[in-house]
Scaffold this motif. Structure first.
Motif, PDB file in Angstrom:
ATOM      1  N   ALA A  91      -8.280   0.048  -3.918  1.00 31.63           N
ATOM      2  CA  ALA A  91      -7.812  -0.342  -5.252  1.00 31.63           C
ATOM      3  C   ALA A  91      -6.309  -0.136  -5.420  1.00 31.63           C
ATOM      4  N   GLU A  92      -5.813   1.000  -4.989  1.00 30.12           N
ATOM      5  CA  GLU A  92      -4.409   1.334  -5.246  1.00 30.12           C
ATOM      6  C   GLU A  92      -3.438   0.737  -4.239  1.00 30.12           C
ATOM      7  N   PHE A  93      -3.873   0.593  -2.979  1.00 26.07           N
ATOM      8  CA  PHE A  93      -2.950   0.166  -1.938  1.00 26.07           C
ATOM      9  C   PHE A  93      -3.378  -1.094  -1.195  1.00 26.07           C
ATOM     10  N   GLY A  94      -4.563  -1.608  -1.489  1.00 26.08           N
ATOM     11  CA  GLY A  94      -5.037  -2.804  -0.813  1.00 26.08           C
ATOM     12  C   GLY A  94      -5.383  -2.572   0.652  1.00 26.08           C
TER      13      GLY A  94
ATOM     14  N   LYS B 201       3.648   1.413   7.191  1.00 23.67           N
ATOM     15  CA  LYS B 201       4.394   0.154   7.062  1.00 23.67           C
ATOM     16  C   LYS B 201       3.902  -0.648   5.868  1.00 23.67           C
ATOM     17  N   LYS B 202       2.588  -0.678   5.670  1.00 21.57           N
ATOM     18  CA  LYS B 202       2.007  -1.477   4.583  1.00 21.57           C
ATOM     19  C   LYS B 202       2.250  -0.856   3.211  1.00 21.57           C
ATOM     20  N   THR B 203       2.126   0.474   3.127  1.00 25.51           N
ATOM     21  CA  THR B 203       2.153   1.143   1.821  1.00 25.51           C
ATOM     22  C   THR B 203       3.462   1.853   1.507  1.00 25.51           C
ATOM     23  N   GLY B 204       4.243   2.149   2.560  1.00 25.64           N
ATOM     24  CA  GLY B 204       5.442   2.956   2.369  1.00 25.64           C
ATOM     25  C   GLY B 204       5.120   4.436   2.202  1.00 25.64           C
TER      26      GLY B 204
END
Length: 75
Positions: free
Chosen positions: A51-54, A12-15
């Protein structure tokens, strides 16, 4: 929280699905077949995902568990 619930929240957060994370790890040269290379440590995966997706530490560790074969979707 179940492992699958972690994966659902991450998607849900990153897709990105678990398969997407496998593919990205392969593209980064982190995989040796279906598992992470033995030299790849958890902190390397955690740093990448933060770093990339939080992602936070717990969610990043869930992806590490997935990629290292310690857990699988549905657990």
């Amino acid at each position: 929280m179940s492992f699958q619930a972690y994966l659902d929240t991450i998607e849900k957060k990153t897709g990105k699905s678990p398969d997407d994370f496998y593919r990205m790890a392969e593209e980064k040269g982190l995989m040796d077949g279906p598992l992470l290379k033995p030299a790849v440590k958890a902190d390397q995966i955690v740093s990448w995902l933060k770093a990339e997706f939080g992602l936070g530490h717990g969610h990043s560790m869930a992806i590490y568990a997935l990629l290292s074969g310690k857990k699988k979707p549905g657990d």
